[in-house]
Design an enzyme around this catalytic site. Structure first.
Site, PDB file in Angstrom:
ATOM      1  N   GLY A  12       1.153  -1.293  -0.342  1.00 41.05           N
ATOM      2  CA  GLY A  12       0.338  -0.004  -0.023  1.00 41.05           C
ATOM      3  C   GLY A  12       1.080   1.060  -0.047  1.00 41.05           C
ATOM      4  O   GLY A  12       1.929   1.357   0.096  1.00 41.05           O
ATOM      5  N   ARG A  99      -6.096   3.243  19.586  1.00 39.47           N
ATOM      6  CA  ARG A  99      -5.113   4.035  19.380  1.00 39.47           C
ATOM      7  C   ARG A  99      -5.924   4.496  20.963  1.00 39.47           C
ATOM      8  O   ARG A  99      -4.874   5.275  21.418  1.00 39.47           O
ATOM      9  CB  ARG A  99      -5.630   5.163  17.751  1.00 39.47           C
ATOM     10  CG  ARG A  99      -5.371   5.372  17.134  1.00 39.47           C
ATOM     11  CD  ARG A  99      -5.045   6.399  16.014  1.00 39.47           C
ATOM     12  NE  ARG A  99      -4.201   6.039  14.988  1.00 39.47           N
ATOM     13  CZ  ARG A  99      -4.757   6.119  13.485  1.00 39.47           C
ATOM     14  NH1 ARG A  99      -6.070   7.278  13.465  1.00 39.47           N
ATOM     15  NH2 ARG A  99      -4.173   6.118  12.004  1.00 39.47           N
ATOM     16  N   CYS A 128      -2.232  10.645  10.822  1.00 39.46           N
ATOM     17  CA  CYS A 128      -1.877  10.966  10.168  1.00 39.46           C
ATOM     18  C   CYS A 128      -1.809  12.860  10.467  1.00 39.46           C
ATOM     19  O   CYS A 128      -0.765  13.174  10.695  1.00 39.46           O
ATOM     20  CB  CYS A 128      -1.697  11.519   9.134  1.00 39.46           C
ATOM     21  SG  CYS A 128      -3.216  11.173   8.182  1.00 39.46           S
ATOM     22  N   LYS A 215     -10.998  12.040  16.238  1.00 37.88           N
ATOM     23  CA  LYS A 215      -9.743  12.206  16.230  1.00 37.88           C
ATOM     24  C   LYS A 215      -8.991  13.016  16.805  1.00 37.88           C
ATOM     25  O   LYS A 215      -8.134  13.065  17.847  1.00 37.88           O
ATOM     26  CB  LYS A 215      -9.276  11.277  14.904  1.00 37.88           C
ATOM     27  CG  LYS A 215      -9.676   9.660  14.641  1.00 37.88           C
ATOM     28  CD  LYS A 215      -8.940   8.819  13.541  1.00 37.88           C
ATOM     29  CE  LYS A 215      -9.331   8.082  12.909  1.00 37.88           C
ATOM     30  NZ  LYS A 215      -9.491   7.749  11.546  1.00 37.88           N
ATOM     31  N   HIS A 244      -0.434  16.685   3.780  1.00 37.38           N
ATOM     32  CA  HIS A 244      -1.530  17.353   4.088  1.00 37.38           C
ATOM     33  C   HIS A 244      -0.612  19.044   4.907  1.00 37.38           C
ATOM     34  O   HIS A 244       0.297  18.957   5.851  1.00 37.38           O
ATOM     35  CB  HIS A 244      -1.833  17.001   5.902  1.00 37.38           C
ATOM     36  CG  HIS A 244      -2.392  15.381   5.951  1.00 37.38           C
ATOM     37  ND1 HIS A 244      -2.261  14.456   3.971  1.00 37.38           N
ATOM     38  CD2 HIS A 244      -3.106  14.075   6.428  1.00 37.38           C
ATOM     39  CE1 HIS A 244      -3.352  13.469   4.256  1.00 37.38           C
ATOM     40  NE2 HIS A 244      -3.225  13.255   5.396  1.00 37.38           N
ATOM     41  N   ASN A 317       2.071  12.916   4.760  1.00 36.09           N
ATOM     42  CA  ASN A 317       1.268  12.356   5.834  1.00 36.09           C
ATOM     43  C   ASN A 317       1.448  10.948   5.763  1.00 36.09           C
ATOM     44  O   ASN A 317       1.179   9.820   6.350  1.00 36.09           O
ATOM     45  CB  ASN A 317      -0.198  12.480   5.190  1.00 36.09           C
ATOM     46  CG  ASN A 317      -0.318  11.566   3.376  1.00 36.09           C
ATOM     47  OD1 ASN A 317       0.244  13.037   2.626  1.00 36.09           O
ATOM     48  ND2 ASN A 317      -1.228  10.704   3.185  1.00 36.09           N
TER      49      ASN A 317
HETATM   50  N1  LIG Z   1      -2.879   6.892   3.788  1.00 35.98           N
HETATM   51  C1  LIG Z   1      -1.915   7.553   5.354  1.00 35.98           C
HETATM   52  O1  LIG Z   1      -1.630   8.534   4.625  1.00 35.98           O
HETATM   53  C2  LIG Z   1      -2.027   6.653   6.088  1.00 35.98           C
HETATM   54  C3  LIG Z   1      -1.617   7.530   7.520  1.00 35.98           C
HETATM   55  C4  LIG Z   1      -2.383   6.786   8.965  1.00 35.98           C
HETATM   56  C5  LIG Z   1      -2.962   5.835   8.908  1.00 35.98           C
HETATM   57  N2  LIG Z   1      -2.923   5.578   7.340  1.00 35.98           N
HETATM   58  C6  LIG Z   1      -3.803   3.796   7.932  1.00 35.98           C
HETATM   59  O2  LIG Z   1      -3.101   2.902   7.570  1.00 35.98           O
HETATM   60  C7  LIG Z   1      -3.265   2.211   6.401  1.00 35.98           C
HETATM   61  C8  LIG Z   1      -2.946   1.720   5.027  1.00 35.98           C
HETATM   62  O3  LIG Z   1      -3.094   2.629   4.250  1.00 35.98           O
HETATM   63  P1  LIG Z   1      -2.829   3.323   2.822  1.00 35.98           P
HETATM   64  O4  LIG Z   1      -2.831   4.223   2.617  1.00 35.98           O
HETATM   65  O5  LIG Z   1      -1.670   2.210   3.103  1.00 35.98           O
HETATM   66  O6  LIG Z   1      -3.842   2.305   2.610  1.00 35.98           O
HETATM   67  P2  LIG Z   1      -3.589   1.604   1.076  1.00 35.98           P
HETATM   68  O7  LIG Z   1      -2.928   2.024   0.324  1.00 35.98           O
HETATM   69  O8  LIG Z   1      -5.405   1.029   0.686  1.00 35.98           O
HETATM   70  O9  LIG Z   1      -2.547  -0.097   1.642  1.00 35.98           O
HETATM   71  C9  LIG Z   1      -3.175  -1.611   2.051  1.00 35.98           C
HETATM   72  C10 LIG Z   1      -2.773  -2.288   1.894  1.00 35.98           C
HETATM   73  O10 LIG Z   1      -3.280  -3.518   2.641  1.00 35.98           O
HETATM   74  C11 LIG Z   1      -3.687  -5.405   2.493  1.00 35.98           C
HETATM   75  N3  LIG Z   1      -4.686  -5.550   2.311  1.00 35.98           N
HETATM   76  C12 LIG Z   1      -5.615  -4.966   2.138  1.00 35.98           C
HETATM   77  N4  LIG Z   1      -6.987  -5.775   2.038  1.00 35.98           N
HETATM   78  C13 LIG Z   1      -6.135  -6.969   2.593  1.00 35.98           C
HETATM   79  C14 LIG Z   1      -6.107  -8.312   3.051  1.00 35.98           C
HETATM   80  N5  LIG Z   1      -7.440  -8.762   3.023  1.00 35.98           N
HETATM   81  N6  LIG Z   1      -4.856  -9.206   3.544  1.00 35.98           N
HETATM   82  C15 LIG Z   1      -3.658  -8.809   3.609  1.00 35.98           C
HETATM   83  N7  LIG Z   1      -3.687  -7.417   3.429  1.00 35.98           N
HETATM   84  C16 LIG Z   1      -4.473  -6.266   2.633  1.00 35.98           C
HETATM   85  C17 LIG Z   1      -3.216  -4.169   0.626  1.00 35.98           C
HETATM   86  O11 LIG Z   1      -3.053  -5.289  -0.250  1.00 35.98           O
HETATM   87  P3  LIG Z   1      -3.052  -5.163  -1.550  1.00 35.98           P
HETATM   88  O12 LIG Z   1      -2.231  -4.925  -2.473  1.00 35.98           O
HETATM   89  O13 LIG Z   1      -2.454  -6.980  -1.783  1.00 35.98           O
HETATM   90  O14 LIG Z   1      -4.185  -4.626  -1.606  1.00 35.98           O
HETATM   91  C18 LIG Z   1      -2.485  -3.462   1.086  1.00 35.98           C
HETATM   92  O15 LIG Z   1      -1.151  -3.743   1.180  1.00 35.98           O
HETATM   93  C19 LIG Z   1      -4.912   1.929   6.935  1.00 35.98           C
HETATM   94  O16 LIG Z   1      -5.344   1.884   7.988  1.00 35.98           O
HETATM   95  C20 LIG Z   1      -5.193   3.552   7.349  1.00 35.98           C
HETATM   96  O17 LIG Z   1      -6.048   4.745   8.392  1.00 35.98           O
HETATM   97  C21 LIG Z   1      -3.010   5.586   6.173  1.00 35.98           C
END
Ligand SMILES: NC(=O)c1ccc[n+]([C@@H]2O[C@H](COP(=O)([O-])OP(=O)(O)OC[C@H]3O[C@@H](n4cnc5c(N)ncnc54)[C@H](OP(=O)(O)O)[C@@H]3O)[C@@H](O)[C@H]2O)c1
Length: 334
Positions: A12, A99, A128, A215, A244, A317
């Site tokens: 991701g 959290r 974030c 949050k 952000h 972020n």
């Molecule tokens: N983006 C930000 O700025 C940010 C900041 C703080 C916190 N977060 C948190 O971090 C988490 C991930 O965010 P992201 O932005 O990186 O999301 P993302 O780009 O959508 O990536 C999601 C990841 O989770 C994996 N995943 C989804 N379904 C799955 C399953 N059934 N089994 C195993 N792996 C699975 C995906 O794998 P595949 O590629 O195989 O689908 C991918 O590696 C979330 O909880 C989000 O709230 C994000």
């Protein structure tokens, strides 16, 4: 002896940043495991010049792992974090599954590193928008006691993940070419638009606030260890890919001039003051993207209250808002 690391959610937006940050900070990795869904199993990711096949996450994934960096959807974090912790790994979880759990430390290393040692196998990485705000607020709070915060966020689409970044690109192209714009990740068009709703498709609370806005209140209090701080937030999604931005207004018990605030922040860990009112210099997401620091500028006194300041805070972020903060926590663990 190095550390055996797993990244759960490696494919991701945050997962890639975690891999990069571990490399850049020379984290003492002995072995690394990239975990994702069945869809990604077998895909290749490189680490320090070596290729690794992504493995499908399952209940046995964490055997022999010391530190598990989790960046999965909340539901999966809830399911797999206790399994990983039971296997002997310490989990640093990016989702909001734990959290506000009183048993789980919520940590920003520049603010409350002492909370890390209370962990029972799971440590939560904050939201974030909250991380970048508290990195700047904590030194000002120590100097002048913050009583109230009014924050409006301008959050990039990478905060929603990889698919949202693809959607902004596709919508921008379609709109510029005069073609129909398709909205799938967000309920409305995000290209050339702003959405005052984060997260999307989640009903506003009974008090009219969104989950993200609540949050920012609750996590700020937990990280700053001060329930007297009042925080009111409006969280907005903007068509920016990474970074952000936040307009932050604070009221303090003691007077803080803008000059004194700049001086305090210029020596604060993880903060970079980018603030030249005469030269028209201020932080921007295009410059914060790819950086680990939190940038602050437009520091000025709020002339409508006795002791108030306005400022503009910007950070990447995916890095300080997620990956860098998680890796910093892991550094404290070792
Ligand atoms: N983006 C930000 O700025 C940010 C900041 C703080 C916190 N977060 C948190 O971090 C988490 C991930 O965010 P992201 O932005 O990186 O999301 P993302 O780009 O959508 O990536 C999601 C990841 O989770 C994996 N995943 C989804 N379904 C799955 C399953 N059934 N089994 C195993 N792996 C699975 C995906 O794998 P595949 O590629 O195989 O689908 C991918 O590696 C979330 O909880 C989000 O709230 C994000």
């Amino acid at each position: 002896m190095g550390v055996r690391v797993a990244i759960a959610g490696a494919t991701g937006a945050v997962g890639h940043a975690m891999r990069d940050v571990l490399e850049e900070r020379n984290f003492p990795v002995d072995s690394i495991l990239f975990l994702a869904s069945e869809r990604s199993a077998g895909k290749k990711m490189t680490f320090r010049g070596k290729e690794y096949a992504v493995e499908e996450l399952n209940e046995n994934s964490f055997k022999g792992i010391d530190i598990a960096l989790f960046t999965l959807p909340k539901k999966l974090s809830r399911q797999y974090s206790p399994i990983a912790a039971k296997s002997g790994a310490v989990v640093v979880d990016n989702s909001n599954a734990f959290r506000m759990d009183p048993e789980v430390p919520l940590v920003v290393p520049e603010v409350n590193p002492h909370a890390i040692k209370r962990h029972k196998g799971i440590i939560a990485n904050p939201n974030c928008s909250t991380i970048q705000m508290v990195v700047v607020l904590k030194p000002l709070h120590d100097a002048a006691r913050i009583t109230r915060v009014v924050v409006t966020t301008f959050q990039s689409v990478s905060g929603t993940g990889r698919e949202a970044m693809d959607e902004l690109l596709a919508q921008s192209r379609a709109a510029l070419e005069g073609k129909p714009v398709r909205a799938e990740v967000y309920p409305f068009q995000i290209a050339f638009n702003v959405l005052a709703e984060i997260p999307n498709r989640t009903p506003f609370g009974a008090n009219g606030y969104t989950e993200e806005e609540m949050k920012m209140l609750n996590e700020t209090r937990k990280i700053m260890e001060d329930d007297s701080i009042r925080v009111t937030a409006t969280c907005v999604r903007v068509p920016v890919f990474i970074g952000h931005s936040e307009s932050v207004n604070i009221e303090t018990k003691k007077k803080l001039t803008a000059a004194r605030a700049r001086e305090i922040l210029s020596t604060a860990a993880g903060v970079r003051v980018v603030d030249d009112p005469k030269g028209g210099v201020f932080p921007m997401p295009i410059y914060a993207a790819g950086q680990d620091d939190t940038f602050v500028g437009r520091i000025r006194e709020d002339e409508t209250v006795k002791h108030g300041l306005n400022m503009w805070i910007v950070a990447d972020n995916l890095r300080k808002g997620a990956a860098t903060n998680a890796v910093q926590i892991a550094e404290h663990l070792i």
